[in-house]
Design a protein around this motif. Structure first.
Motif, mmCIF file in Angstrom:
data_model
loop_
_atom_site.group_PDB
_atom_site.id
_atom_site.type_symbol
_atom_site.label_atom_id
_atom_site.label_comp_id
_atom_site.label_asym_id
_atom_site.label_seq_id
_atom_site.Cartn_x
_atom_site.Cartn_y
_atom_site.Cartn_z
ATOM 1 N N SER A 1 0.732 -1.110 0.072
ATOM 2 C CA SER A 1 -0.003 -0.001 0.118
ATOM 3 C C SER A 1 1.007 1.285 -0.163
ATOM 4 C CB SER A 1 -0.938 0.042 1.110
ATOM 5 O OG SER A 1 -0.042 0.008 2.384
ATOM 6 N N PHE A 2 1.873 1.497 0.649
ATOM 7 C CA PHE A 2 2.842 2.410 0.827
ATOM 8 C C PHE A 2 3.494 2.560 -0.675
ATOM 9 C CE2 PHE A 2 7.199 4.069 1.023
ATOM 10 C CZ PHE A 2 7.012 5.332 1.467
ATOM 11 N N ALA A 3 3.932 1.754 -0.997
ATOM 12 C CA ALA A 3 4.736 1.696 -2.474
ATOM 13 C C ALA A 3 3.738 1.908 -3.442
ATOM 14 C CB ALA A 3 5.257 0.056 -2.786
ATOM 15 N N LEU A 4 2.334 1.675 -3.369
ATOM 16 C CA LEU A 4 1.547 2.060 -4.615
ATOM 17 C C LEU A 4 1.244 3.554 -4.512
ATOM 18 C CD1 LEU A 4 -0.561 2.037 -6.719
ATOM 19 C CD2 LEU A 4 -2.294 1.100 -4.975
ATOM 20 N N GLN A 5 1.123 4.108 -2.975
ATOM 21 C CA GLN A 5 0.710 5.511 -3.029
ATOM 22 C C GLN A 5 2.215 6.317 -3.308
ATOM 23 O OE1 GLN A 5 0.682 6.554 0.999
ATOM 24 N NE2 GLN A 5 -0.319 8.632 0.802
ATOM 25 N N ARG A 6 3.246 5.844 -3.165
ATOM 26 C CA ARG A 6 4.598 6.580 -3.273
ATOM 27 C C ARG A 6 4.820 6.807 -4.833
ATOM 28 N NH1 ARG A 6 7.613 9.295 -4.613
ATOM 29 N NH2 ARG A 6 9.898 9.641 -3.706
ATOM 30 N N SER A 7 4.656 5.584 -5.520
ATOM 31 C CA SER A 7 4.740 5.367 -7.018
ATOM 32 C C SER A 7 3.696 6.149 -7.699
ATOM 33 C CB SER A 7 4.668 3.995 -7.340
ATOM 34 O OG SER A 7 5.643 3.145 -6.793
ATOM 35 N N VAL A 8 2.741 6.265 -7.376
ATOM 36 C CA VAL A 8 1.695 7.161 -7.982
ATOM 37 C C VAL A 8 2.228 8.526 -7.712
ATOM 38 C CG1 VAL A 8 -0.612 8.193 -7.705
ATOM 39 C CG2 VAL A 8 -0.470 5.839 -7.769
ATOM 40 N N ALA A 9 2.273 9.045 -6.615
ATOM 41 C CA ALA A 9 2.845 10.561 -6.340
ATOM 42 C C ALA A 9 4.162 10.660 -7.216
ATOM 43 C CB ALA A 9 3.263 10.480 -4.665
ATOM 44 N N GLY A 10 4.983 9.862 -7.418
ATOM 45 C CA GLY A 10 6.202 10.170 -7.901
ATOM 46 C C GLY A 10 5.945 10.222 -9.634
ATOM 47 N N VAL A 11 5.113 9.369 -10.060
ATOM 48 C CA VAL A 11 4.796 9.496 -11.382
ATOM 49 C C VAL A 11 4.076 10.679 -11.899
ATOM 50 C CG1 VAL A 11 3.568 8.361 -13.532
ATOM 51 C CG2 VAL A 11 5.266 7.136 -12.149
ATOM 52 N N VAL A 12 2.998 11.175 -11.038
ATOM 53 C CA VAL A 12 2.549 12.171 -11.124
ATOM 54 C C VAL A 12 3.519 13.629 -11.071
ATOM 55 C CG1 VAL A 12 0.732 13.857 -10.074
ATOM 56 C CG2 VAL A 12 0.195 11.536 -10.231
ATOM 57 N N SER A 13 4.419 13.595 -10.016
ATOM 58 C CA SER A 13 5.541 14.526 -10.038
ATOM 59 C C SER A 13 5.979 14.658 -11.330
ATOM 60 C CB SER A 13 6.418 14.415 -8.969
ATOM 61 O OG SER A 13 7.163 13.277 -9.156
ATOM 62 N N VAL A 14 6.466 13.588 -12.069
ATOM 63 C CA VAL A 14 7.200 13.599 -13.280
ATOM 64 C C VAL A 14 6.200 14.087 -14.280
ATOM 65 C CG1 VAL A 14 8.150 11.983 -15.132
ATOM 66 C CG2 VAL A 14 8.492 11.369 -12.696
ATOM 67 N N LEU A 15 4.960 13.793 -14.408
ATOM 68 C CA LEU A 15 4.094 14.656 -15.566
ATOM 69 C C LEU A 15 4.143 15.965 -15.367
ATOM 70 C CD1 LEU A 15 1.312 11.891 -15.279
ATOM 71 C CD2 LEU A 15 2.919 11.860 -16.923
ATOM 72 N N LEU A 16 3.822 16.296 -13.957
ATOM 73 C CA LEU A 16 3.818 17.823 -13.534
ATOM 74 C C LEU A 16 5.288 18.342 -14.070
ATOM 75 C CD1 LEU A 16 1.727 17.607 -10.307
ATOM 76 C CD2 LEU A 16 1.235 18.810 -12.445
ATOM 77 N N SER A 17 6.412 17.939 -13.766
ATOM 78 C CA SER A 17 7.572 18.680 -14.032
ATOM 79 C C SER A 17 7.919 18.799 -15.417
ATOM 80 C CB SER A 17 8.729 17.740 -13.148
ATOM 81 O OG SER A 17 8.931 16.585 -13.923
ATOM 82 N N LEU A 18 7.095 17.698 -16.290
ATOM 83 C CA LEU A 18 7.475 17.840 -17.754
ATOM 84 C C LEU A 18 6.275 18.744 -18.386
ATOM 85 C CD1 LEU A 18 8.844 14.385 -18.297
ATOM 86 C CD2 LEU A 18 10.241 16.164 -18.210
#
Length: 569
Positions: free
Chosen positions: A155-172
């Motif tokens: 559950s933590f890994a899912l939440q952390r991975s979603v946050a990470g990928v969303v930040s990639v999308l926002l940064s680009l």
């Protein structure tokens, strides 16, 4: 789509937007890693940042006020960090605080910080979207090994991975169409979570799109072959044999390593030689180092014979002044020297050749005899023998004359531990826990590839690189507009133009440097497309086997009941 450039731009924003003057940078463990991936400490100091501090340490340090310092705070927006920051603001040691979060922060947390800012020291609070590790310009990682437990998301890994990928999308500045691997519940769940967050934060994703972008979510289980293979390009080889952890390689446990080289930084941003050689093969790297050696020999008027990597190490020891003239080259002579020693000691050229033949040719009898020959070779490491048997088992599990059990018995006679042997069962369960459209070994295509030889220093010949990661085939299907809707459906769309120009691939279960090389080559060969690869982590074979064990060790055996006599204790 360059994640290193995106992170660097954010760091520049942090360090240059505050008022001029002496600054301190306060971070947490993860944001320290995020910044250290793209900037060295000396480069940060050139931006008027004279001190670095970990937020957890700040609570234990002297309460002496340093009001002349401006405190730049860069943290992940976690509950623990908010709590620590609130404590800091109630007892501020520094004159002013400029607070930056690596991702979206809840309005309730901003209100909480405001309530604790009794002394009104906070001058700014911003979201800067760099909640990921920028490894190469086209490669990022969330830094999460073992994200899958019992074939479901932690559950933590899912939440952390979603946050990470969303930040990639926002940064680009990308608001992509999301497609996912249809045969993977992990991919679908992840895609839905990302889509929900994009919809929730729709104002942040209101970009003007010049080209259609695609987020493609794939499952490591669909290609368990690639992480098992020995590698022969520089970055991938260093990670496989020595392990790269956040751009650092620990050499302290190796014999004869000088203290100053106990840990070395392997960063293309900070090391021009590494940047030039990162995707070159083993022989080419040796040649490039040798050319630098030859150049120095002319200056030193030395006639010492240099033919191979061992000669290079002797040369460096003989001429310590070479270290001053060569800069990072001494580091690379040391690293390549260790790689060379391991390749020779453990017969890795022979092992790799058999690996590549198994992945690309259909020759059961020949492959079986080659594996048996290597099992009888005492120089070959147990881990390499186990990986060969895994590849054989995956390739020939349905062959009428399959001899997996016999190979296991041979491995046991080599006194290979049951813990290591259990990887054969774990990987087979892992690979067969997902139904796939593709053949794990696409022999027909691979046979068409001409065998490529490494030419260079003596002793570095005839190493094959026939294997093609599945990712390479997927990217080629996207270019041709042939990625099947039923195999990779989209979320929230009934139809989608396959030919997206900007493609972000995220691999659940970890990506590899071989796949990074494929993406690098794809981008070079298809200038109309830009591909970015990310993963929950970046694997070598050791970390991949740990990932597999974590994913399936508690799952009832469905596919390996015929494999017997491995002690499961």
């Amino acid at each position: 789509m360059n994640v290193i450039a995106a992170v660097k731009a954010y760091v520049t924003k942090i360090t240059e937007e505050s008022e001029p003057g002496m600054k301190l940078l306060m971070m947490d463990k993860e944001t320290t890693s995020i910044i250290s991936m793209v900037y060295s400490q000396s480069e940060i100091q050139q931006k008027e940042v004279y001190l670095l501090e970990r937020i957890t340490d700040s609570q234990n340090q002297s309460s002496t006020a340093l009001k002349y310092l401006k405190c730049l705070v860069f943290l992940r927006p976690t509950a623990e960090n908010i709590k620590l920051l609130c404590y800091e603001l109630t007892r501020p040691k520094y004159g002013t605080y400029y607070i930056y979060f690596s991702n979206i922060i809840a309005k309730a947390d901003i209100k909480l910080l405001a309530e604790h800012d009794e002394y009104e020291v906070v001058k700014e609070v911003q979201e800067l979207y760099m909640d990921y590790l920028a490894v190469n310009p086209h490669l990022f990682s969330i830094g999460l090994p073992n994200a899958i437990k019992d074939l479901t998301w932690d559950s933590f890994a899912l939440q952390r991975s979603v946050a990470g990928v969303v930040s990639v999308l926002l940064s680009l500045k990308k608001c992509p169409v999301i497609r996912y691997q249809a045969n993977s519940k992990l991919c679908r769940e992840f895609g839905m979570k990302v889509n929900d967050l994009i919809n929730k934060e729709s104002t942040l994703f209101a970009f003007g799109q010049n080209s259609q972008s695609l987020l493609l979510i794939i499952d490591r289980r669909d290609d368990p072959i690639t992480p098992l293979l020995n590698q022969w390009t520089y970055q991938a080889m260093v990670h496989e044999l020595l392990t790269i952890n956040n751009n650092r390689v620990n050499l302290s446990k190796l014999s004869g390593i000088p203290k100053e080289l106990s840990e070395v930084v392997m960063s293309a941003e900070q090391d021009s030689f590494y940047a030039k050689n990162i995707f070159l093969n083993y022989g080419e790297i040796g040649q490039n180092i040798k050319q630098l050696m030859d150049h120095f020999q002319v200056k030193a008027k030395s006639h010492q014979k240099i033919e191979n990597i061992a000669d290079m190490k002797n040369f460096v020891d003989t001429y310590p002044q070479f270290k001053k003239l060569s800069g990072n080259v001494t580091k690379h002579v040391t690293v390549v020297g260790e790689l060379n020693a391991m390749v020779n000691k453990y017969q890795l050229l022979d092992v790799s050749e058999v690996e590549q033949e198994i992945t690309s040719q259909n020759d059961h009898s020949g492959h079986l005899q080659e594996i048996k020959k290597l099992i009888d070779n005492e120089k070959v490491r147990p881990i390499d023998l186990v990986k060969l048997v895994i590849l054989y088992t995956l390739r020939y599990q349905n062959h009428a004359n399959n001899e997996t059990q016999g190979l296991i018995e041979m491995l046991k006679r080599r006194d290979i531990s049951s813990d290591l042997l259990m990887n054969i069962i774990f990987v087979l369960e892992y690979a067969r826990s997902i139904t796939r459209d593709n053949d794990l070994f696409n022999v027909e295509d691979a046979v068409k590839i001409t065998k490529r030889f490494f030419k260079g220093l003596s002793g570095v010949d005839n190493v094959y690189t026939q294997h093609r990661p599945l990712l390479q085939e997927i990217l080629e299907e996207i270019v041709k507009g042939k990625l099947k809707d039923n195999s990779y459906p989209s979320i929230g769309l009934s139809s989608f133009n396959n030919r997206a120009q900007d493609i972000i691939v995220f691999m659940i279960g970890g990506a590899t440097y071989e796949e990074s090389l494929s993406v690098h080559s794809f981008n070079r060969n298809h200038p109309g497309f830009k591909v970015l690869l990310g993963g929950t982590t970046i694997h070598n074979s050791k970390s991949f086997l740990e990932e597999v064990k974590h994913a399936v060790s508690n799952i009832p055996r469905k596919h390996t009941r015929k494999i017997r006599n491995i002690d499961c204790k």
